[in-house]
Enzyme design. Structure first.
Site, PDB file in Angstrom:
ATOM      1  N   GLU A  35     -16.343  -6.985  -6.205  1.00  0.00           N
ATOM      2  CA  GLU A  35     -17.133  -7.891  -5.364  1.00  0.00           C
ATOM      3  C   GLU A  35     -17.380  -7.175  -4.046  1.00  0.00           C
ATOM      4  O   GLU A  35     -16.429  -6.710  -3.412  1.00  0.00           O
ATOM      5  CB  GLU A  35     -16.402  -9.208  -5.120  1.00  0.00           C
ATOM      6  CG  GLU A  35     -17.237 -10.188  -4.309  1.00  0.00           C
ATOM      7  CD  GLU A  35     -16.510 -11.490  -3.997  1.00  0.00           C
ATOM      8  OE1 GLU A  35     -17.084 -12.294  -3.233  1.00  0.00           O
ATOM      9  OE2 GLU A  35     -15.383 -11.690  -4.486  1.00  0.00           O
ATOM     10  N   ARG A 262      -1.579  -5.348 -11.791  1.00  0.00           N
ATOM     11  CA  ARG A 262      -2.179  -4.770 -10.588  1.00  0.00           C
ATOM     12  C   ARG A 262      -1.170  -3.845  -9.920  1.00  0.00           C
ATOM     13  O   ARG A 262       0.030  -3.907 -10.199  1.00  0.00           O
ATOM     14  CB  ARG A 262      -2.626  -5.869  -9.620  1.00  0.00           C
ATOM     15  CG  ARG A 262      -1.503  -6.709  -9.072  1.00  0.00           C
ATOM     16  CD  ARG A 262      -2.031  -7.821  -8.181  1.00  0.00           C
ATOM     17  NE  ARG A 262      -2.666  -7.277  -6.997  1.00  0.00           N
ATOM     18  CZ  ARG A 262      -3.354  -8.011  -6.126  1.00  0.00           C
ATOM     19  NH1 ARG A 262      -3.509  -9.300  -6.326  1.00  0.00           N
ATOM     20  NH2 ARG A 262      -3.891  -7.459  -5.057  1.00  0.00           N
ATOM     21  N   LYS A 272      -7.787  -8.310   0.713  1.00  0.00           N
ATOM     22  CA  LYS A 272      -8.988  -8.028   1.513  1.00  0.00           C
ATOM     23  C   LYS A 272      -9.021  -8.898   2.769  1.00  0.00           C
ATOM     24  O   LYS A 272      -9.461  -8.457   3.827  1.00  0.00           O
ATOM     25  CB  LYS A 272     -10.251  -8.263   0.684  1.00  0.00           C
ATOM     26  CG  LYS A 272     -10.568  -7.156  -0.306  1.00  0.00           C
ATOM     27  CD  LYS A 272     -11.896  -7.436  -0.981  1.00  0.00           C
ATOM     28  CE  LYS A 272     -12.217  -6.406  -2.040  1.00  0.00           C
ATOM     29  NZ  LYS A 272     -13.465  -6.723  -2.758  1.00  0.00           N
TER      30      LYS A 272
END
Length: 556
Positions: A35, A262, A272
């Site tokens: 994204e 992850r 983020k």
């Protein structure tokens, strides 16, 4: 062949099994779907390497697709930085695509779901919808609009698209199961009204698809065979499959979502939102600050693409999350830089050394090696003169026999030059040594073949000719945080763990060959560490960043 099977990670095993069950080689396709709402960080490198690495292994195309469904946070700046990062890591995509490419198709499919009684327009606020979902142990409450006539929902949905209603006043929800133990299946929102311009479509759309709706259908449109994502999306998989079932046509590739753990690295954060805070509150100078765990920050610090890819390879592909020690990353960086970095002479904490019996008007250019780890690295010449700079820590007035550097009355070899002996020192009013005076053995020149040049002394020091030295700013970077997991404590602001000594700037000197060195070129300041020239450098003032120290006790 049996041995090769054992070496497969679980994702590769899934692919091999799919091929054994009829999936054709030319049907294998992957994607990396960021994204564009921030810069890529160290955690993304795992997803990049997995997807593009599988593309290389199976000779399959990999799309770079931007899941740009949220115009509030997405910017072209982030798109550009992501493309640069993927390229820098050494990967090539097949196509650059955007979820926004499919906005019309996604809308048309949503209309079809409304017609089939599988979606409806809800006029409740998002807070009420969330409250009605309850929790996994308690059945959800159906919306009063859940069974509204299809024609009403179709009319309202079109008017939502046309911008007749305010942001947040209505949403389109899938009609699935309000008592499902999986919260994602409790009539998820598919579209919300958002009167914001999009970085690609401008003001053409007033409604935007939610990630879960857009992501899986984009995979389907692109005929992605294996949609690989991090473990946090595992409980989204039933919804991913439900959406896919609504549009799937027989004979096409049915994309399969699978999850891997992850990557969390000690002393780093990968949220983020929190990285944005570091930038917005001026804790760092920007997304590419060398202390940031972003790919652009690591690149600016001097990390190499090979070192990062080797790091990911050592970490491996796992199903369970764990904390990776940052020392492993540093080890991989150091291991690669040792092979590729040019050895140069630099002094970061200088003290002057005067060779009293060396002629004042004389200077020599001495040959020295560029990199002993590379056969074809060659040599270069460095200037030598009567006055030099050496590291302050390389000299002591008095020292025991375990100190193999320079001390009064002691001898050392100057790298690629002569053997010298310290005779006396000069100090300032505070007792700080300002100048070391020494003598040299004229016949001890390195490589001259004389008996004196072959004489063994225990220490070898690097140096820079004072007459030829280029003054530079050297940025010494340390960890940005003081604890391994700065965001582990939910009730404590992670900014409380900022390391006040994460960066120090010192004044140093480098040999003149660095005058024209390129920004980002890997260098080893001999006996100090690995460094690279920073983008802040100008013709008048050069800046070097410390990439990593020379040695570490860590062993992988």
């Amino acid at each position: 062949m049996e041995e090769e099977k054992k070496s497969l990670n679980f994702i590769e095993q899934i692919i091999e099994d799919d091929m054994a069950n009829g999936l054709k080689q030319d049907q294998i396709r992957f994607r990396f779907p960021p994204e564009p709402n921030g810069y890529l960080h160290v955690g993304h490198t795992k997803a990049i390497c997995i997807n593009f690495g599988l593309g290389e292994k199976y000779n399959a195309p990999v799309n770079l697709r931007f899941d740009d469904t949220n115009p509030e946070k997405e910017e072209q700046e982030f798109v550009d930085s992501i493309m640069k990062d993927v390229e820098w890591l050494g990967f090539k995509w097949d196509k650059v695509l955007y979820a926004s490419d499919y906005f019309q198709q996604l809308y048309d499919w949503a209309v079809q779901l409304i017609k089939e009684g599988k979606a409806y327009v809800d006029e409740q606020p998002s807070e009420v919808i969330t409250e009605q979902r309850k929790n996994p142990a308690e059945p959800g409450i159906e919306s009063p609009f859940r069974n509204r006539p299809v024609e009403e929902s179709l009319d309202l949905f079109e008017r939502m698209k046309n911008g007749e209603f305010e942001s947040g006043s209505m949403s389109l929800r899938a009609k699935i199961d309000m008592v499902s133990p999986n919260m994602n299946m409790r009539d998820p929102v598919m579209y919300r009204i958002l009167n914001k311009p999009h970085h690609r479509t401008g003001t053409a759309w007033k409604i935007y698809p939610m990630y879960d709706w857009a992501h899986g259908e984009s995979d389907y449109i692109e005929q992605i065979s294996h949609s690989l994502c991090s473990l946090e999306f595992e409980n989204h998989r039933p919804l991913y499959n439900w959406y896919l079932d609504q549009v799937y046509e027989e004979g096409r590739v049915k994309n399969k979502q699978r999850e891997f753990a992850r990557m969390n690295v000690s002393y780093m954060i990968t949220s983020k939102r929190k990285l944005q805070r570091l930038v917005a509150e001026g804790v760092v100078t920007g997304w590419d600050d060398p202390r940031m765990p972003t790919i652009s920050g690591m690149r600016r610090k001097g990390f190499t693409p090979t070192s990062i890819r080797n790091f990911i390879d050592k970490v491996g592909v796992a199903k369970r999350e764990n904390l990776i020690e940052i020392q492993l990353l540093d080890f991989c960086v150091r291991e690669d830089l040792n092979k590729v970095a040019k050895r140069v002479m630099a002094v970061v904490d200088p003290v002057k050394l005067v060779i009293e019996n060396y002629p004042e008007d004389k200077e020599e250019w001495l040959e020295t090696e560029n990199n002993p780890e590379q056969e074809n690295a060659g040599t270069r010449e460095v200037p030598f003169s009567r006055e030099l700079y050496i590291e302050r820590e390389d000299f002591k007035e008095e020292a025991n026999n375990k100190f193999f550097r320079l001390k009064l009355g002691g001898e050392v070899r100057l790298k690629s030059a002569y053997i010298i002996k310290a005779e006396r020192v000069e100090k300032d009013e505070n007792g700080e040594i300002t100048t070391i005076y020494a003598t040299y053995d004229e016949r001890s020149k390195s490589g001259s073949g004389t008996e004196e040049s072959l004489r063994k002394v225990k220490g070898t020091l690097h140096w820079v000719s004072a007459k030829h030295a280029i003054p530079v700013d050297v940025r010494i970077y340390n960890q940005l945080f003081t604890v391994e997991q700065p965001d582990a404590e939910k009730d404590v602001d992670f900014l409380n763990f900022i390391n006040p000594e994460s960066m120090a700037i010192v004044k140093g000197f480098v040999e003149p060959s660095l005058k024209d060195v390129a920004v980002g070129e890997p260098l080893q300041f001999q006996r100090i560490g690995y460094f690279t020239k920073d983008q802040d450098s100008t013709d008048e003032a050069m800046v070097f960043n410390r990439t990593v120290t020379l040695k570490d006790s860590f062993k992988p």
